[in-house]
Design an enzyme around this catalytic site. Sequence first.
Site, PDB file in Angstrom:
ATOM      1  N   SER A 246      -5.412   1.225   3.447  1.00 37.71           N
ATOM      2  CA  SER A 246      -3.958   1.216   3.481  1.00 37.71           C
ATOM      3  C   SER A 246      -3.409   2.495   2.889  1.00 37.71           C
ATOM      4  CB  SER A 246      -3.422   0.025   2.695  1.00 37.71           C
ATOM      5  OG  SER A 246      -3.428  -1.122   3.491  1.00 37.71           O
ATOM      6  N   GLY A 284      -2.801   0.430   8.360  1.00 38.65           N
ATOM      7  CA  GLY A 284      -2.954   1.184   7.129  1.00 38.65           C
ATOM      8  C   GLY A 284      -2.242   2.519   7.107  1.00 38.65           C
ATOM      9  N   GLU A 326      -2.793  -1.809  14.246  1.00 37.02           N
ATOM     10  CA  GLU A 326      -2.116  -2.895  13.526  1.00 37.02           C
ATOM     11  C   GLU A 326      -1.251  -2.387  12.377  1.00 37.02           C
ATOM     12  OE1 GLU A 326      -5.848  -6.020  14.167  1.00 37.02           O
ATOM     13  OE2 GLU A 326      -5.632  -4.951  12.263  1.00 37.02           O
ATOM     14  N   ARG A 329       3.025  -1.954   7.119  1.00 35.93           N
ATOM     15  CA  ARG A 329       3.875  -1.162   6.226  1.00 35.93           C
ATOM     16  C   ARG A 329       4.628  -0.047   6.954  1.00 35.93           C
ATOM     17  NH1 ARG A 329       1.507   0.080   1.027  1.00 35.93           N
ATOM     18  NH2 ARG A 329      -0.232  -1.012   2.005  1.00 35.93           N
ATOM     19  N   ARG A 370       3.956  -4.980  -6.833  1.00 42.76           N
ATOM     20  CA  ARG A 370       3.000  -3.912  -6.517  1.00 42.76           C
ATOM     21  C   ARG A 370       2.802  -2.925  -7.673  1.00 42.76           C
ATOM     22  NH1 ARG A 370       3.851  -0.489  -2.968  1.00 42.76           N
ATOM     23  NH2 ARG A 370       1.702  -0.215  -2.278  1.00 42.76           N
ATOM     24  N   TYR A 374      -1.031  -2.883  -8.884  1.00 44.85           N
ATOM     25  CA  TYR A 374      -1.906  -1.725  -8.727  1.00 44.85           C
ATOM     26  C   TYR A 374      -1.242  -0.386  -8.967  1.00 44.85           C
ATOM     27  CZ  TYR A 374      -0.657  -3.162  -3.905  1.00 44.85           C
ATOM     28  OH  TYR A 374      -0.021  -3.613  -2.788  1.00 44.85           O
ATOM     29  N   CYS A 401       8.515 -11.833 -18.561  1.00 41.46           N
ATOM     30  CA  CYS A 401       7.893 -11.804 -19.887  1.00 41.46           C
ATOM     31  C   CYS A 401       6.507 -11.165 -19.852  1.00 41.46           C
ATOM     32  CB  CYS A 401       7.817 -13.214 -20.440  1.00 41.46           C
ATOM     33  SG  CYS A 401       9.429 -13.984 -20.487  1.00 41.46           S
ATOM     34  N   TYR A 431       4.917  -5.972   1.642  1.00 40.91           N
ATOM     35  CA  TYR A 431       4.166  -6.505   0.499  1.00 40.91           C
ATOM     36  C   TYR A 431       5.035  -6.692  -0.747  1.00 40.91           C
ATOM     37  CZ  TYR A 431       0.690  -5.023   3.821  1.00 40.91           C
ATOM     38  OH  TYR A 431      -0.005  -4.846   4.975  1.00 40.91           O
TER      39      TYR A 431
HETATM   40  C1  PLP Z   1      -3.337  -5.348   5.933  1.00 32.94           C
HETATM   41  C2  PLP Z   1      -3.865  -5.158   7.282  1.00 32.94           C
HETATM   42  C3  PLP Z   1      -3.141  -4.440   8.221  1.00 32.94           C
HETATM   43  C4  PLP Z   1      -1.830  -3.757   7.916  1.00 32.94           C
HETATM   44  O1  PLP Z   1      -1.930  -2.808   6.919  1.00 32.94           O
HETATM   45  P1  PLP Z   1      -0.676  -1.842   6.641  1.00 32.94           P
HETATM   46  O2  PLP Z   1      -1.123  -1.011   5.493  1.00 32.94           O
HETATM   47  O3  PLP Z   1       0.476  -2.707   6.298  1.00 32.94           O
HETATM   48  O4  PLP Z   1      -0.453  -1.076   7.888  1.00 32.94           O
HETATM   49  C5  PLP Z   1      -3.647  -4.335   9.490  1.00 32.94           C
HETATM   50  N1  PLP Z   1      -4.818  -4.930   9.824  1.00 32.94           N
HETATM   51  C6  PLP Z   1      -5.546  -5.633   8.938  1.00 32.94           C
HETATM   52  C7  PLP Z   1      -6.815  -6.263   9.360  1.00 32.94           C
HETATM   53  C8  PLP Z   1      -5.098  -5.778   7.644  1.00 32.94           C
HETATM   54  O5  PLP Z   1      -5.832  -6.455   6.777  1.00 32.94           O
END
Ligand code: PLP
Length: 473
Positions: A246, A284, A326, A329, A370, A374, A401, A431
């Site tokens: 990511s 990612g 996919e 973000r 977030r 991290y 708290c 997220y």
């Molecule tokens: C989390 C995830 C994504 C999306 O990641 P982004 O950083 O939001 O683009 C796509 N595919 C899989 C398998 C994921 O686990």
Amino acid sequence: MRAHEAGALHADGYGGPPQWLPYPGDVNALLPQLWPVSARRENGRLNVGGVDMVALAQEFGTPAYVIDELDFRQRAAAFRDDFSAPFKARGGGVDVYYAGKAFLCTQVARWVMDEGLMLDVCSGGELAVAQRVGFPGERVEMHGNNKSAAEIEAALAYGVGRIVADSFDEIARIAAIARDRGVVAPVMLRITVGVEAHTHEYIATAHEDQKFGFSLNSGQAERAVQAVLAEPDAMQLVGLHSHIGSQIFDVAGFEVAAARLLRLHAHIAERYGQVLEHLDLGGGFGIAYTSENTPATAADLGAGMAAIVERECAAAGVAMPRISIEPGRAIVGSSTFTLYEVGTVKEVDLDGGMRRRYVSVDGGMSDNVRTALYGADYSCTTVNRESQAGPALARVVGKHCESGDIVVMDEYLPADLHPGDLLAVPGTGAYCRALSNQYNHIPRPPVVAVRDGNARVIVRRESVEDILALDVD
Ligand SMILES: *Cc1c(COP(=O)(O)O)cnc(C)c1O
């Protein structure tokens, strides 16, 4: 990595700004890469989607997530068009799956559907959102490393286009359920290709020592292929999948992933006589959270990935499979920001004669975990006015708290900031609502969509009654 057992305060040295944070020429400026395209100041006040944010805060309260609908749609369309063009030019094609886990609600699922994208879900709950809006089943993909029998049942009953299998147990589970139902399940295999994307170690997902997928190197991946091909009456192997991490800023990481996946793809064709239709390279793609980040455009990423896939297909001696990506973000992240109201401003003396300014807002790690989880960096700006007072370094914290309850670690805010001022934190679309929680019984904020001068709630604010409704006396 900032998180520390004793709390984030103890992990870093005290003192001045981090190196990457420039002293601002104008503390009121909006950095374009952080905001929805329509964001601007009007009479000093933040205006997005033609809506004045002071008026919005008055009407809907704070904290609130504000999503710019047209910005979301434009980013979705950019991934759709700017990826398909370079693949088409090479005789290929691409499907864009919006990663629903970044942020999903029924309205957003409708926007994704309208824009012609596919939808990636990874639980029965996310699938239920798709069902609620009638998202076409064949355009839905189901992920997850431990899908329950009920989730697989629901996915097959809905006719999803593909289920991404993640383990041998799952392959057996999918096969049994498909056989029971008398259907052939379309199965992809998640492969860990051993690529460590340039990212934070807690969100990278392609190390070998992690829970996802079948590893290439151990021969697991090929055994998984055999397991699926062994039951043609219950499963059809439609392709291979990998997701390398990511917050990735260039396509270099995808080069090795594509090469390794395509080698396996070619091997499957040669050894088993099966030419798989799809190759999924995951998501990612990074966004800007601060002035430090300079994300690539969808056009740059599309052109870069098409060139990589073409080259690696030639190297592997195979025709180009249909590619999937996919993004989560990169579509929703920058379309959304969080509005907060300042409650207190406190100066704290530090060792060495330094001071730190703590600005407390009315939300925190319940609406954006977030930073605490991290060490994510964010930026922040005033909403209700421009200030001539000049910049003062501040840490924006929540009302929970935990000393690690930090919203923005370091930011220059106007020196005259005071209780009642409104702040906005950009880049909270992904997220944040998705990972929100009710720590301290603080109800979760609403999501308000703005467009063409109108604001409407698309996820209502939670109430204390909602939380208490689960208690059984
Ligand atoms: C989390 C995830 C994504 C999306 O990641 P982004 O950083 O939001 O683009 C796509 N595919 C899989 C398998 C994921 O686990």
